[in-house]
Design an enzyme around this catalytic site. Structure first.
Site, short mmCIF file in Angstrom:
data_model
loop_
_atom_site.label_atom_id
_atom_site.label_comp_id
_atom_site.label_asym_id
_atom_site.label_seq_id
_atom_site.Cartn_x
_atom_site.Cartn_y
_atom_site.Cartn_z
N HIS A 18 40.99 39.19 39.60
CA HIS A 18 41.63 37.92 39.61
C HIS A 18 42.62 38.23 38.39
O HIS A 18 42.47 39.08 37.48
CB HIS A 18 40.78 36.67 39.62
CG HIS A 18 39.82 36.67 38.55
ND1 HIS A 18 40.22 36.50 36.99
CD2 HIS A 18 38.44 36.70 38.41
CE1 HIS A 18 39.15 36.50 36.34
NE2 HIS A 18 38.04 36.51 37.05
N HIS A 21 41.09 39.42 34.93
CA HIS A 21 41.05 40.70 34.85
C HIS A 21 42.34 41.50 34.49
O HIS A 21 42.56 42.45 33.65
CB HIS A 21 40.37 41.56 36.12
CG HIS A 21 39.02 40.85 36.44
ND1 HIS A 21 39.00 40.31 37.86
CD2 HIS A 21 37.94 40.82 35.97
CE1 HIS A 21 37.65 39.90 37.95
NE2 HIS A 21 36.97 39.94 36.94
N CYS A 127 20.77 35.21 32.06
CA CYS A 127 21.80 34.74 32.90
C CYS A 127 22.20 35.85 33.57
O CYS A 127 22.84 36.92 33.10
CB CYS A 127 22.86 34.11 31.98
SG CYS A 127 24.48 34.02 32.98
N CYS A 130 25.96 36.87 33.29
CA CYS A 130 26.54 37.44 31.82
C CYS A 130 25.64 38.83 31.91
O CYS A 130 25.80 39.55 31.12
CB CYS A 130 26.12 36.38 30.59
SG CYS A 130 27.00 35.16 30.56
N CYS A 144 22.43 25.06 29.88
CA CYS A 144 22.96 26.08 30.88
C CYS A 144 23.62 26.90 30.09
O CYS A 144 24.18 26.93 28.81
CB CYS A 144 23.87 25.31 31.76
SG CYS A 144 22.94 24.34 32.87
N HIS A 148 28.81 30.38 32.46
CA HIS A 148 28.99 30.21 33.85
C HIS A 148 28.25 28.77 34.32
O HIS A 148 27.94 28.56 35.45
CB HIS A 148 27.77 31.35 34.43
CG HIS A 148 28.32 32.87 34.25
ND1 HIS A 148 28.13 33.53 32.86
CD2 HIS A 148 29.26 33.50 35.02
CE1 HIS A 148 28.78 34.60 33.40
NE2 HIS A 148 29.70 34.75 34.46
N LYS A 302 36.90 28.41 32.31
CA LYS A 302 37.27 29.89 32.47
C LYS A 302 37.32 30.02 34.05
O LYS A 302 36.66 29.74 34.63
CB LYS A 302 36.01 30.76 31.76
CG LYS A 302 36.57 32.25 31.85
CD LYS A 302 35.12 32.92 31.65
CE LYS A 302 35.66 34.44 31.83
NZ LYS A 302 34.26 35.26 32.24
N LYS A 305 35.14 33.83 39.56
CA LYS A 305 34.77 33.53 41.05
C LYS A 305 33.66 32.44 41.05
O LYS A 305 33.42 31.68 41.83
CB LYS A 305 34.13 34.87 41.71
CG LYS A 305 34.04 34.80 42.95
CD LYS A 305 33.63 36.14 43.66
CE LYS A 305 32.68 36.03 44.79
NZ LYS A 305 31.75 37.09 44.72
#
Ligand code: MSP
Length: 518
Positions: A18, A21, A127, A130, A144, A148, A302, A305
């Site tokens: 995306h 990147h 996580c 990550c 959390c 993410h 952020k 996906k």
């Protein structure tokens, strides 16, 4: 020839590329192209990170063949995207390649032999997004992951640990003391301060392996088949496996240490702390510069996906074209901050900078040559390069220095100012008046605009390689642009006395390079 080694992170294959990147990759590409034009022998490495729990979770399979063929398919998507965007990478490393796996084996073996690994039972909050353990204090108010927004998994395993804590003082010294011969220059300054602050709080040893029963999709630890190498250690090693650590030792010795590791702030800790510690453990030189930028966000989150809020490179290419996408993406938010990205802002910037300023200036000059010279290059006894020299000097002090300092956005503001300056000069000269009364002067003026445009083309080459070539060819400039640019930039930005154009030539009429968008 001096070498220059540049890397991007290797991207997880659980996701398609995306524009997050793309942001890092274009940034690295611009630097790679810039350094080549400045006479460096550049090695530019990118690639894909293919092991780990994240992938198993994404495709819900532990079958090795299924996993491998998924990786092949996804890794190819990254390659295709980088090719579409004209990314001039030297090599593309995949962590499932043999050359990488044997490098990881040999590094883990060395760390073990040198006494930097020990085995320990560990319980922690993991996580998968990550691919790392966190402590409660790292989490957000809902307990959390801050990146993410997911709940973490409590995991307990017996793993090999790397003695990261041993390197705390050595790291602090190399990060803070710019006189140290192994100084690691972390940029921007604010993020470097964060790393230093965290280091002062203390450094814990980190797990370097996962039990095979939990994560089978990884490289087995050479001396303990019940464990696989933790995906982050596996991934970081790409920076040396990709330059021949295990299959071309001379290449490795030539290019290592890396000159710039590019990435976003989410993974700076791994690059600024864990990676240098591993290298120190092995006795290899440390990265010279680590540059971490902010995030593209959509409505404050952020782009990723897992949060389902992505824009794909192809979407931007369809709307703006390849070169404009490259220009816009690195120019739309400052490198050191997070920034929301919207089509409205992108289109505004496209229209202002590319359609109205660069595109319009170029088209305006070509149109005048069509009107007054029937597309022949205006004949002049001696080329007038005064305007070109003014632009060149202005760019040398401002544009070039900003690129060297990785301030691309500032450099592009200078570029826009240069274009405005040429536009103003055209207004002052008013060729449409000269046309009626003074043929000699109109030749001089139009030829000087072409020389100035040639200077512009040389400077935009790393940013918009195709448009820059189109401009160069359209104005019939001499020789190949890459050769001329290298000569120009390695020769202190000196314009050859005869300028860049031949005495005679016919301009080929072209379409508008950046059509205005509504
Ligand atoms: N595989 C690890 C990196 C290992 S490197 C030894 C990884 N992969 S990733 O696919 O998640 O890519 C993270 C990188 O992609 C970021 O550091 C950044 O370079 C880029 N970006 C991903 N999303 C981004 C944004 N929303 N905004 C800006 N850059 C982003 O982490």
């Amino acid at each position: 020839m001096k070498k220059f080694y540049i890397t991007t992170p290797i991207y997880y294959v659980n996701d398609v590329p995306h524009i997050g990147h793309l942001y890092t990759t274009v940034m690295a590409d611009i630097m790679a192209r810039w350094k080549r034009l400045n006479g460096f022998d550049v090695f530019f490495l990118t690639g894909t990170d293919e092991h780990g729990a994240k992938l198993i979770n994404t495709i819900h399979s532990t079958d090795m063949d299924v996993l491998q063929s998924f990786c092949n398919k996804m890794s190819a998507k990254f390659k295709t995207t980088w090719d579409l965007l004209n990314i001039s990478y030297t090599d593309f490393i995949r962590t499932t390649e043999y050359r990488h796996c044997i490098t990881v084996n040999s590094i883990v073996e060395s760390l073990f032999k040198k006494g930097f690994l020990f085995s320990k039972e560990y319980t922690g909050l993991y996580c998968v997004g990550c691919e790392r353990f966190y402590t409660i204090k790292d989490l957000d108010e809902n307990q959390c992951c801050v990146f993410h927004k997911n709940k973490l998994i409590l995991q307990s395993e017996k793993n090999y640990f790397f003695k990261l804590s041993y390197f705390k003082d050595k790291l602090l010294e190399r990060i803070t003391n710019s006189k140290h011969k192994e100084y690691i220059n972390i940029q921007p300054e604010e993020r470097k301060k964060e790393i230093i602050g965290k280091l002062h709080l203390g450094l814990e040893d980190i797990s370097l392996s996962r039990t095979r029963t939990n994560v089978n999709w990884g490289i087995p630890i050479p001396f303990d088949e019940t464990q696989t190498v933790y995906v982050w250690i596996d991934a970081l090693i790409n920076y040396i496996s990709g330059i021949g650590y295990s299959n071309d030792r001379n290449k490795f010795k030539h290019y290592w240490p890396v000159d710039i590791h590019f990435m976003a702030k989410d993974i700076l800790w791994f690059h600024a702390v864990i990676w240098p510690a591993i290298l120190m453990g092995l006795g290899y030189p440390l990265p010279k510069k680590i540059f971490s930028h902010g995030f593209f966000t959509l409505n404050g989150y952020k782009m990723s996906k897992s949060l389902n809020n992505v824009i794909y490179p192809q979407d931007l290419v369809n709307k703006y074209g390849v070169d404009a996408t490259r220009y816009l993406i690195i120019n739309i938010i400052p490198f050191n901050t997070d920034g929301n990205i919207s089509y409205l802002d992108l289109t505004l910037k496209y229209n202002t900078d590319l359609a109205n300023n660069l595109g319009n200036l170029f088209f305006r000059i070509i149109k005048m040559i069509e009107k007054y010279f029937n597309l022949d290059l205006p004949y002049v006894k001696k080329p007038n390069i005064l305007l070109a020299q003014k632009i060149s000097r202005y760019f040398k002090i401002n544009f070039c220095n900003n690129i060297n300092e990785l301030k691309f956005q500032k450099a592009l503001t200078i570029l826009q100012q240069g274009l405005t300056f040429i536009n103003k000069q055209i207004e002052i000269d008013s060729p449409w008046v000269l046309h009626k009364h003074n043929r000699t002067n109109i030749n001089m003026c139009l030829s000087s605009y072409l020389q100035a445009i040639a200077v512009v083309a040389l400077h935009i080459l790393p940013f918009m390689p195709t448009v820059s070539q189109t401009i160069w060819k359209t104005i019939c400039a001499k020789d190949n642009i890459d050769n001329v640019a290298t000569k120009y930039f390695t020769n202190n930005n000196v314009i050859p006395e005869g300028g860049f154009l031949p005495i005679k030539g016919k301009i080929s009429m072209i379409n508008i390079i950046f059509p205005r968008l509504v």
